[in-house]
Design a protein around this motif. Structure first.
Motif, PDB file in Angstrom:
ATOM      1  N   TRP A  96     101.748 -10.802  -4.327  1.00  0.00           N
ATOM      2  CA  TRP A  96     103.025 -10.683  -3.613  1.00  0.00           C
ATOM      3  C   TRP A  96     103.366 -11.972  -2.885  1.00  0.00           C
ATOM      4  O   TRP A  96     104.525 -12.413  -2.894  1.00  0.00           O
ATOM      5  CB  TRP A  96     102.962  -9.516  -2.624  1.00  0.00           C
ATOM      6  CG  TRP A  96     104.229  -9.339  -1.846  1.00  0.00           C
ATOM      7  CD1 TRP A  96     105.334  -8.627  -2.208  1.00  0.00           C
ATOM      8  CD2 TRP A  96     104.534  -9.908  -0.561  1.00  0.00           C
ATOM      9  NE1 TRP A  96     106.305  -8.709  -1.243  1.00  0.00           N
ATOM     10  CE2 TRP A  96     105.829  -9.494  -0.220  1.00  0.00           C
ATOM     11  CE3 TRP A  96     103.824 -10.708   0.326  1.00  0.00           C
ATOM     12  CZ2 TRP A  96     106.440  -9.867   0.976  1.00  0.00           C
ATOM     13  CZ3 TRP A  96     104.434 -11.091   1.515  1.00  0.00           C
ATOM     14  CH2 TRP A  96     105.725 -10.671   1.837  1.00  0.00           C
ATOM     15  N   CYS A  97     102.395 -12.595  -2.232  1.00  0.00           N
ATOM     16  CA  CYS A  97     102.642 -13.846  -1.507  1.00  0.00           C
ATOM     17  C   CYS A  97     103.112 -14.947  -2.461  1.00  0.00           C
ATOM     18  O   CYS A  97     104.035 -15.700  -2.150  1.00  0.00           O
ATOM     19  CB  CYS A  97     101.384 -14.296  -0.772  1.00  0.00           C
ATOM     20  SG  CYS A  97     100.929 -13.261   0.641  1.00  0.00           S
ATOM     21  N   ALA A  98     102.473 -15.043  -3.626  1.00  0.00           N
ATOM     22  CA  ALA A  98     102.862 -16.061  -4.602  1.00  0.00           C
ATOM     23  C   ALA A  98     104.285 -15.832  -5.092  1.00  0.00           C
ATOM     24  O   ALA A  98     105.086 -16.768  -5.180  1.00  0.00           O
ATOM     25  CB  ALA A  98     101.886 -16.062  -5.770  1.00  0.00           C
ATOM     26  N   LYS A  99     104.614 -14.595  -5.413  1.00  0.00           N
ATOM     27  CA  LYS A  99     105.960 -14.274  -5.898  1.00  0.00           C
ATOM     28  C   LYS A  99     107.002 -14.544  -4.819  1.00  0.00           C
ATOM     29  O   LYS A  99     108.060 -15.109  -5.089  1.00  0.00           O
ATOM     30  CB  LYS A  99     106.033 -12.816  -6.345  1.00  0.00           C
ATOM     31  CG  LYS A  99     107.389 -12.407  -6.899  1.00  0.00           C
ATOM     32  CD  LYS A  99     107.359 -10.986  -7.398  1.00  0.00           C
ATOM     33  CE  LYS A  99     108.747 -10.545  -7.872  1.00  0.00           C
ATOM     34  NZ  LYS A  99     109.223 -11.345  -9.004  1.00  0.00           N
ATOM     35  N   SER A 100     106.712 -14.155  -3.585  1.00  0.00           N
ATOM     36  CA  SER A 100     107.656 -14.347  -2.486  1.00  0.00           C
ATOM     37  C   SER A 100     107.850 -15.818  -2.167  1.00  0.00           C
ATOM     38  O   SER A 100     108.896 -16.205  -1.632  1.00  0.00           O
ATOM     39  CB  SER A 100     107.170 -13.606  -1.238  1.00  0.00           C
ATOM     40  OG  SER A 100     107.072 -12.216  -1.482  1.00  0.00           O
ATOM     41  N   ALA A 101     106.851 -16.651  -2.482  1.00  0.00           N
ATOM     42  CA  ALA A 101     106.960 -18.092  -2.244  1.00  0.00           C
ATOM     43  C   ALA A 101     107.575 -18.821  -3.432  1.00  0.00           C
ATOM     44  O   ALA A 101     107.715 -20.043  -3.405  1.00  0.00           O
ATOM     45  CB  ALA A 101     105.587 -18.672  -1.939  1.00  0.00           C
ATOM     46  N   GLY A 102     107.943 -18.081  -4.493  1.00  0.00           N
ATOM     47  CA  GLY A 102     108.557 -18.695  -5.665  1.00  0.00           C
ATOM     48  C   GLY A 102     107.580 -19.414  -6.555  1.00  0.00           C
ATOM     49  O   GLY A 102     107.965 -20.309  -7.312  1.00  0.00           O
ATOM     50  N   ILE A 103     106.303 -19.035  -6.492  1.00  0.00           N
ATOM     51  CA  ILE A 103     105.269 -19.702  -7.274  1.00  0.00           C
ATOM     52  C   ILE A 103     105.084 -18.946  -8.588  1.00  0.00           C
ATOM     53  O   ILE A 103     104.898 -17.731  -8.574  1.00  0.00           O
ATOM     54  CB  ILE A 103     103.949 -19.761  -6.488  1.00  0.00           C
ATOM     55  CG1 ILE A 103     104.159 -20.538  -5.187  1.00  0.00           C
ATOM     56  CG2 ILE A 103     102.844 -20.390  -7.318  1.00  0.00           C
ATOM     57  CD1 ILE A 103     102.967 -20.511  -4.262  1.00  0.00           C
ATOM     58  N   PRO A 104     105.102 -19.624  -9.720  1.00  0.00           N
ATOM     59  CA  PRO A 104     105.010 -18.936 -11.014  1.00  0.00           C
ATOM     60  C   PRO A 104     103.606 -18.435 -11.302  1.00  0.00           C
ATOM     61  O   PRO A 104     102.617 -18.892 -10.717  1.00  0.00           O
ATOM     62  CB  PRO A 104     105.420 -20.016 -12.008  1.00  0.00           C
ATOM     63  CG  PRO A 104     105.029 -21.292 -11.339  1.00  0.00           C
ATOM     64  CD  PRO A 104     105.283 -21.075  -9.876  1.00  0.00           C
ATOM     65  N   GLN A 105     103.520 -17.509 -12.246  1.00  0.00           N
ATOM     66  CA  GLN A 105     102.226 -16.961 -12.641  1.00  0.00           C
ATOM     67  C   GLN A 105     101.350 -17.999 -13.316  1.00  0.00           C
ATOM     68  O   GLN A 105     100.126 -17.867 -13.330  1.00  0.00           O
ATOM     69  CB  GLN A 105     102.415 -15.773 -13.583  1.00  0.00           C
ATOM     70  CG  GLN A 105     102.975 -14.538 -12.935  1.00  0.00           C
ATOM     71  CD  GLN A 105     102.794 -13.323 -13.808  1.00  0.00           C
ATOM     72  OE1 GLN A 105     101.703 -13.005 -14.239  1.00  0.00           O
ATOM     73  NE2 GLN A 105     103.896 -12.629 -14.074  1.00  0.00           N
ATOM     74  N   SER A 106     101.955 -19.032 -13.878  1.00  0.00           N
ATOM     75  CA  SER A 106     101.154 -20.084 -14.482  1.00  0.00           C
ATOM     76  C   SER A 106     100.338 -20.826 -13.436  1.00  0.00           C
ATOM     77  O   SER A 106      99.342 -21.476 -13.767  1.00  0.00           O
ATOM     78  CB  SER A 106     102.053 -21.068 -15.236  1.00  0.00           C
ATOM     79  OG  SER A 106     103.068 -21.577 -14.384  1.00  0.00           O
ATOM     80  N   SER A 107     100.738 -20.720 -12.184  1.00  0.00           N
ATOM     81  CA  SER A 107      99.991 -21.354 -11.090  1.00  0.00           C
ATOM     82  C   SER A 107      99.065 -20.351 -10.405  1.00  0.00           C
ATOM     83  O   SER A 107      97.880 -20.619 -10.218  1.00  0.00           O
ATOM     84  CB  SER A 107     100.951 -21.955 -10.060  1.00  0.00           C
ATOM     85  OG  SER A 107     100.247 -22.533  -8.986  1.00  0.00           O
ATOM     86  N   ILE A 108      99.607 -19.195 -10.015  1.00  0.00           N
ATOM     87  CA  ILE A 108      98.805 -18.125  -9.419  1.00  0.00           C
ATOM     88  C   ILE A 108      99.049 -16.865 -10.237  1.00  0.00           C
ATOM     89  O   ILE A 108     100.078 -16.198 -10.083  1.00  0.00           O
ATOM     90  CB  ILE A 108      99.166 -17.886  -7.941  1.00  0.00           C
ATOM     91  CG1 ILE A 108      98.929 -19.163  -7.129  1.00  0.00           C
ATOM     92  CG2 ILE A 108      98.356 -16.731  -7.361  1.00  0.00           C
ATOM     93  CD1 ILE A 108      99.238 -19.026  -5.652  1.00  0.00           C
ATOM     94  N   PRO A 109      98.142 -16.524 -11.130  1.00  0.00           N
ATOM     95  CA  PRO A 109      98.347 -15.372 -12.015  1.00  0.00           C
ATOM     96  C   PRO A 109      98.272 -14.051 -11.263  1.00  0.00           C
ATOM     97  O   PRO A 109      97.667 -13.966 -10.194  1.00  0.00           O
ATOM     98  CB  PRO A 109      97.202 -15.501 -13.024  1.00  0.00           C
ATOM     99  CG  PRO A 109      96.133 -16.233 -12.280  1.00  0.00           C
ATOM    100  CD  PRO A 109      96.847 -17.193 -11.372  1.00  0.00           C
ATOM    101  N   HIS A 110      98.892 -13.041 -11.828  1.00  0.00           N
ATOM    102  CA  HIS A 110      98.860 -11.704 -11.253  1.00  0.00           C
ATOM    103  C   HIS A 110      97.682 -10.944 -11.865  1.00  0.00           C
ATOM    104  O   HIS A 110      97.699 -10.638 -13.058  1.00  0.00           O
ATOM    105  CB  HIS A 110     100.171 -10.973 -11.541  1.00  0.00           C
ATOM    106  CG  HIS A 110     101.364 -11.656 -10.947  1.00  0.00           C
ATOM    107  ND1 HIS A 110     102.654 -11.204 -11.113  1.00  0.00           N
ATOM    108  CD2 HIS A 110     101.459 -12.766 -10.180  1.00  0.00           C
ATOM    109  CE1 HIS A 110     103.485 -12.012 -10.485  1.00  0.00           C
ATOM    110  NE2 HIS A 110     102.784 -12.969  -9.918  1.00  0.00           N
ATOM    111  N   VAL A 111      96.681 -10.644 -11.069  1.00  0.00           N
ATOM    112  CA  VAL A 111      95.468  -9.986 -11.559  1.00  0.00           C
ATOM    113  C   VAL A 111      95.142  -8.790 -10.678  1.00  0.00           C
ATOM    114  O   VAL A 111      95.698  -8.616  -9.589  1.00  0.00           O
ATOM    115  CB  VAL A 111      94.277 -10.964 -11.578  1.00  0.00           C
ATOM    116  CG1 VAL A 111      94.576 -12.160 -12.470  1.00  0.00           C
ATOM    117  CG2 VAL A 111      93.941 -11.441 -10.169  1.00  0.00           C
ATOM    118  N   LEU A 112      94.219  -7.955 -11.152  1.00  0.00           N
ATOM    119  CA  LEU A 112      93.811  -6.763 -10.413  1.00  0.00           C
ATOM    120  C   LEU A 112      92.448  -6.915  -9.754  1.00  0.00           C
ATOM    121  O   LEU A 112      92.149  -6.183  -8.811  1.00  0.00           O
ATOM    122  CB  LEU A 112      93.797  -5.541 -11.343  1.00  0.00           C
ATOM    123  CG  LEU A 112      95.150  -5.117 -11.919  1.00  0.00           C
ATOM    124  CD1 LEU A 112      94.976  -3.912 -12.839  1.00  0.00           C
ATOM    125  CD2 LEU A 112      96.133  -4.771 -10.809  1.00  0.00           C
TER     126      LEU A 112
END
Length: 537
Positions: free
Chosen positions: A207-223
């Motif tokens: 959530w923090c990465a998405k809210s900061a406009g950072i793409p998944q290629s930089s911070i991937p979404h994982v469980l």
């Protein structure tokens, strides 16, 4: 003496089955007529104004005996498990009898009620309690799911973004300090990715990465935290840390075939890096908690970090260096996604307008085209002519709707979209130099044979904004071998071509041009090819 609720309920159950009405000693009254009235009222039939008794059954509410429990819901069934009723069949009336309640049935009901009450007390007593031994989990095991809708609160307000991914990532995380999961174990961050009641440290990072406009290629979404190792290690962006867990000797790293991983000092960790902790002391199965690095306390050998699901909340804590499994370093530098610089390949007039073309830029997802008119009353600002919200991936553009003699300035800027999830987050390459061009309308040519001179006569409508006209004549369709004639304004609107060879088929084309200082701007060619140009033998 305090009476246990279970005993009270059991007593009531026995009396319900046997029909005995309990009467407490302190409720007896001297007038015995009260008892008689009660007995009499128990025998009365309850009726409604139309005369129906309580035993009458509404024919619209008779359950179809042919419907068995456990079948798939049919049309009209919402799948909720409620009884499905069908219209009453007048030719098939059955008596509806209620099954007698036995002592065993009543006791089972009482036990179920008592069990529910005890469950409520356990739920209330477990509110906001951390995991066993105070350890944080990253979702390897779900928390107990509570009945009813989740009661989590929304996230706290986030600050304005600066465009610096590393800074924005940390500040967005800081803005959530104090957020707590609900008493039922649900959280907003976990709910976003479908793990409403699970441990949510990785969900918070997402959530923090998405809210900061950072793409998944930089911070991937994982469980899970160990998934970060699988993603960052092959990119050489996962590091062991001196003084931390001997992760290289763990089962996870050996069986995963991870080799050549560098070891860095704790003082080399940067704010915004992802810290992977082994909080349960079993490093063989990998890390079990992820946090954002804030700073390093060298004297205490402590890692000051910020994370979600830390004691069921978002807060800053200090963890011992010895529990650190490793560090992941996201790509926060936008220059890593920068496409190649743009350069024009062609600028010319067409019958529709000014057409430009540029070299395709490696790494570019699309291009932004800007233009402005040049003149006394023209605005100074360049306006984007491509769709700002969309992605224009072609390497050509035609400026249409121009007037004859109108001058236009323009440039092209390439950009890369680092993730399809954030199409508005763009990393730009260097734009083309600004260029200008003048639009000239196409000449309409009238051609007539001249039998006397064995040639043709060319006539056209004069263009008052041009400096002259260029005419080419050739026997080749592609004008690879041609003769050129320049017609200046003194011979404004006509020209004769003579000395043509007999029996040859000729092609001719014409275009206007205009000169500004030391530069010449050409209009589009108007080409003609008919048997008018075939000379008689």
């Amino acid at each position: 003496m305090k009476k246990h609720p279970f005993l009270i309920l059991m007593t009531a159950a026995l009396m319900t089955v046997t029909g005995v009405v309990p009467v407490m000693a302190d409720t007896l009254v001297e007038n015995s007529e009260n008892t008689e009235l009660t007995e009499a009222s128990d025998q009365e039939e309850l009726t409604d104004p139309e005369g129906h008794t309580a035993d009458d059954t509404d024919p619209e509410e008779v359950k179809d005996p042919s419907e068995d429990e456990g079948e798939n819901p049919e049309e009209g069934d919402d799948g909720s498990g409620e009884d499905v009723y069908v219209p009453y069949d007048e030719g098939h009336e059955e008596e509806v009898r209620e099954e007698p309640r036995t002592l065993v049935t009543v006791i089972e009901e009482v036990v179920e009620i008592v069990g529910d009450e005890n469950g409520k007390e356990e739920d209330e007593s477990s509110e906001d309690t951390p995991d066993e031994d105070g350890k944080e989990s990253d979702g390897k095991g779900d928390k107990e799911k509570k009945k009813g809708p989740p009661r989590f609160a929304p996230p706290l307000p986030v600050p304005s973004l600066t465009g610096d991914w590393r800074e924005d990532f940390v500040e967005v995380a800081r803005s959530q300090i104090g957020y707590r999961e609900a008493s039922d174990g649900s959280s907003y961050f976990g709910n976003r990715i479908g793990i409403t009641y699970s441990a949510w440290c990785t969900a918070f990072i997402t959530w923090c990465a998405k809210s900061a406009g950072i793409p998944q290629s930089s911070i991937p979404h994982v469980l899970t935290s160990r998934k970060y190792v699988e993603i960052y290690a092959p990119k050489d962006r996962f590091f062991y840390v001196k003084g931390g867990v001997d992760a290289a000797d763990t089962v996870m790293m050996r069986e995963g075939g991870y080799e050549g991983i560098k070891t860095i000092k704790p003082t080399s960790i940067k704010p915004g890096d992802l810290l992977l902790f082994d909080t349960d002391g079993n490093g063989n199965d990998g890390p079990d908690h992820v946090a954002i690095f804030i700073s390093y306390d060298k004297e205490a050998r402590g890692l000051v970090n910020l994370s979600g699901n830390s004691n069921n909340s978002v807060n800053i804590t200090t963890k011992d260096l010895s529990t650190l499994f490793g560090v992941c370093r996201p790509v926060f530098d936008k220059k890593a996604y920068k496409p190649d610089d743009a350069a024009f390949d062609m600028i010319r007039n067409t019958s529709e307008g000014i057409k430009i073309r540029w070299d395709e830029c490696e790494g570019a997802s699309g291009y932004e085209v800007y233009a402005r008119k040049i003149g006394e009353d023209a605005p100074d600002e360049y306006v984007q002519v491509t769709d700002a919200a969309g992605v224009y991936s072609e390497n050509t553009w035609t400026f249409t709707g121009l007037e004859n003699g109108e001058r236009l300035s323009f440039y092209v800027r390439p950009y890369a979209i680092v993730s399809d999830e954030y199409p508005t987050v763009r990393v730009y390459g260097r734009r083309t130099p600004k260029k200008s061009y003048i639009y000239l309308e196409v000449c309409e040519l009238n051609i007539q044979k001249d039998e006397e001179t064995c040639g043709v006569s060319l006539e056209w409508e004069a263009n008052d904004d041009c400096s002259g006209y260029q005419i080419q004549c050739s026997t080749d369709r592609d004008f690879s071998d041609h003769k050129s004639i320049t017609v200046m304004p003194g011979m404004a609107d006509h020209k004769k071509l003579t000395g043509l060879d007999e029996g040859e088929e000729y092609y001719v084309r014409i275009r206007p041009f205009i000169r500004r200082k030391d530069k010449t701007y050409y209009g589009a060619w108007k080409r003609y090819e008919t048997d008018t140009f075939v000379q008689d033998t």
